[in-house]
Design a protein around this motif. Structure first.
Motif, PDB file in Angstrom:
ATOM      1  N   GLY A  33      23.010   6.131  32.873  1.00  0.00           N
ATOM      2  CA  GLY A  33      21.717   6.603  32.377  1.00  0.00           C
ATOM      3  C   GLY A  33      21.872   7.633  31.270  1.00  0.00           C
ATOM      4  O   GLY A  33      21.176   7.576  30.249  1.00  0.00           O
ATOM      5  N   MET A  34      22.796   8.565  31.465  1.00  0.00           N
ATOM      6  CA  MET A  34      23.054   9.570  30.420  1.00  0.00           C
ATOM      7  C   MET A  34      23.650   8.923  29.167  1.00  0.00           C
ATOM      8  O   MET A  34      23.332   9.309  28.048  1.00  0.00           O
ATOM      9  N   ASN A  37      20.834   7.373  27.287  1.00  0.00           N
ATOM     10  CA  ASN A  37      20.077   8.406  26.582  1.00  0.00           C
ATOM     11  C   ASN A  37      20.827   8.888  25.348  1.00  0.00           C
ATOM     12  O   ASN A  37      20.230   9.176  24.318  1.00  0.00           O
ATOM     13  N   SER A  41      19.263   8.431  21.482  1.00  0.00           N
ATOM     14  CA  SER A  41      18.690   9.714  21.110  1.00  0.00           C
ATOM     15  C   SER A  41      19.144  10.102  19.706  1.00  0.00           C
ATOM     16  O   SER A  41      20.287   9.864  19.312  1.00  0.00           O
ATOM     17  N   VAL A  44      21.634  14.995  19.691  1.00  0.00           N
ATOM     18  CA  VAL A  44      22.511  15.073  20.855  1.00  0.00           C
ATOM     19  C   VAL A  44      23.218  16.418  20.826  1.00  0.00           C
ATOM     20  O   VAL A  44      23.856  16.777  19.841  1.00  0.00           O
ATOM     21  N   ALA A  48      25.457  17.485  26.367  1.00  0.00           N
ATOM     22  CA  ALA A  48      25.274  16.114  26.845  1.00  0.00           C
ATOM     23  C   ALA A  48      26.621  15.419  26.996  1.00  0.00           C
ATOM     24  O   ALA A  48      26.847  14.681  27.956  1.00  0.00           O
TER      25      ALA A  48
END
Length: 94
Positions: A33-34, A37, A41, A44, A48
Protein backbone atom coordinates in the motif's frame (compact mmCIF):
# COMPACT_ATOMS: atom_id res chain seq x y z
CA UNK A 1 1.83 -44.72 19.92
CA UNK A 2 2.34 -41.01 19.66
CA UNK A 3 3.45 -39.09 22.72
CA UNK A 4 1.19 -36.34 23.99
CA UNK A 5 4.19 -34.01 24.07
CA UNK A 6 4.68 -34.40 20.31
CA UNK A 7 1.03 -33.66 19.62
CA UNK A 8 1.15 -30.61 21.87
CA UNK A 9 4.25 -29.30 20.09
CA UNK A 10 2.57 -29.90 16.73
CA UNK A 11 -0.44 -27.91 17.91
CA UNK A 12 1.83 -25.09 19.11
CA UNK A 13 3.63 -25.04 15.75
CA UNK A 14 0.28 -24.78 13.94
CA UNK A 15 -0.73 -21.89 16.20
CA UNK A 16 2.59 -20.10 15.68
CA UNK A 17 2.38 -20.60 11.92
CA UNK A 18 -1.07 -19.02 11.76
CA UNK A 19 0.05 -16.01 13.79
CA UNK A 20 3.27 -15.48 11.82
CA UNK A 21 1.56 -15.86 8.46
CA UNK A 22 -1.10 -13.33 9.48
CA UNK A 23 1.50 -10.81 10.66
CA UNK A 24 3.55 -11.34 7.52
CA UNK A 25 0.50 -10.73 5.32
CA UNK A 26 -0.48 -7.60 7.27
CA UNK A 27 2.95 -6.02 6.96
CA UNK A 28 3.27 -7.08 3.32
CA UNK A 29 -0.08 -5.45 2.59
CA UNK A 30 1.04 -2.27 4.35
CA UNK A 31 4.31 -2.35 2.39
CA UNK A 32 2.50 -2.73 -0.94
CA UNK A 33 0.00 0.00 0.00
CA UNK A 34 2.80 2.42 0.85
CA UNK A 35 4.62 1.46 -2.35
CA UNK A 36 1.48 2.22 -4.35
CA UNK A 37 1.15 5.59 -2.64
CA UNK A 38 4.78 6.29 -3.40
CA UNK A 39 4.40 5.48 -7.09
CA UNK A 40 1.29 7.62 -7.63
CA UNK A 41 2.24 10.55 -5.42
CA UNK A 42 3.81 13.73 -6.75
CA UNK A 43 5.46 14.81 -3.52
CA UNK A 44 7.41 12.15 -1.65
CA UNK A 45 9.18 12.88 1.61
CA UNK A 46 12.24 11.05 2.83
CA UNK A 47 10.22 9.58 5.68
CA UNK A 48 8.09 7.62 3.21
CA UNK A 49 11.15 5.75 1.98
CA UNK A 50 12.09 4.94 5.57
CA UNK A 51 8.62 3.64 6.37
CA UNK A 52 8.62 1.48 3.25
CA UNK A 53 12.03 0.05 4.16
CA UNK A 54 10.91 -0.72 7.72
CA UNK A 55 7.70 -2.38 6.52
CA UNK A 56 9.66 -4.45 4.00
CA UNK A 57 12.15 -5.60 6.64
CA UNK A 58 9.46 -6.46 9.19
CA UNK A 59 7.43 -8.35 6.59
CA UNK A 60 10.51 -10.30 5.51
CA UNK A 61 11.36 -11.07 9.13
CA UNK A 62 7.88 -12.45 9.88
CA UNK A 63 7.91 -14.49 6.66
CA UNK A 64 11.29 -15.97 7.63
CA UNK A 65 9.93 -16.91 11.05
CA UNK A 66 6.86 -18.43 9.39
CA UNK A 67 9.04 -20.49 7.06
CA UNK A 68 11.22 -21.72 9.93
CA UNK A 69 8.18 -22.76 11.99
CA UNK A 70 6.61 -24.47 8.99
CA UNK A 71 9.81 -26.43 8.39
CA UNK A 72 9.90 -27.52 12.04
CA UNK A 73 6.24 -28.57 11.88
CA UNK A 74 6.83 -30.64 8.76
CA UNK A 75 9.84 -32.31 10.38
CA UNK A 76 7.85 -33.16 13.50
CA UNK A 77 4.93 -34.44 11.41
CA UNK A 78 7.28 -36.71 9.46
CA UNK A 79 8.79 -37.99 12.70
CA UNK A 80 5.34 -38.77 14.09
CA UNK A 81 3.98 -40.39 10.94
CA UNK A 82 7.10 -42.35 10.00
CA UNK A 83 7.87 -43.72 13.45
CA UNK A 84 9.02 -47.33 13.14
CA UNK A 85 8.29 -48.04 16.81
CA UNK A 86 4.63 -47.12 16.47
CA UNK A 87 1.77 -49.54 16.81
CA UNK A 88 -0.45 -49.72 13.76
CA UNK A 89 -3.85 -51.29 13.26
CA UNK A 90 -2.49 -53.35 10.37
CA UNK A 91 -0.42 -55.33 12.89
CA UNK A 92 -3.58 -56.52 14.66
CA UNK A 93 -5.65 -57.67 11.69
CA UNK A 94 -6.74 -61.28 11.88
Amino acid sequence: MVSADSLQRLSEYNSDINILLTLSAVFLGAFLGMLGNLVFSANVSGQAYGVIAILGVVSTLFFGLFYRSDTRKKSLSNDILNDDDGIYLDDYKA
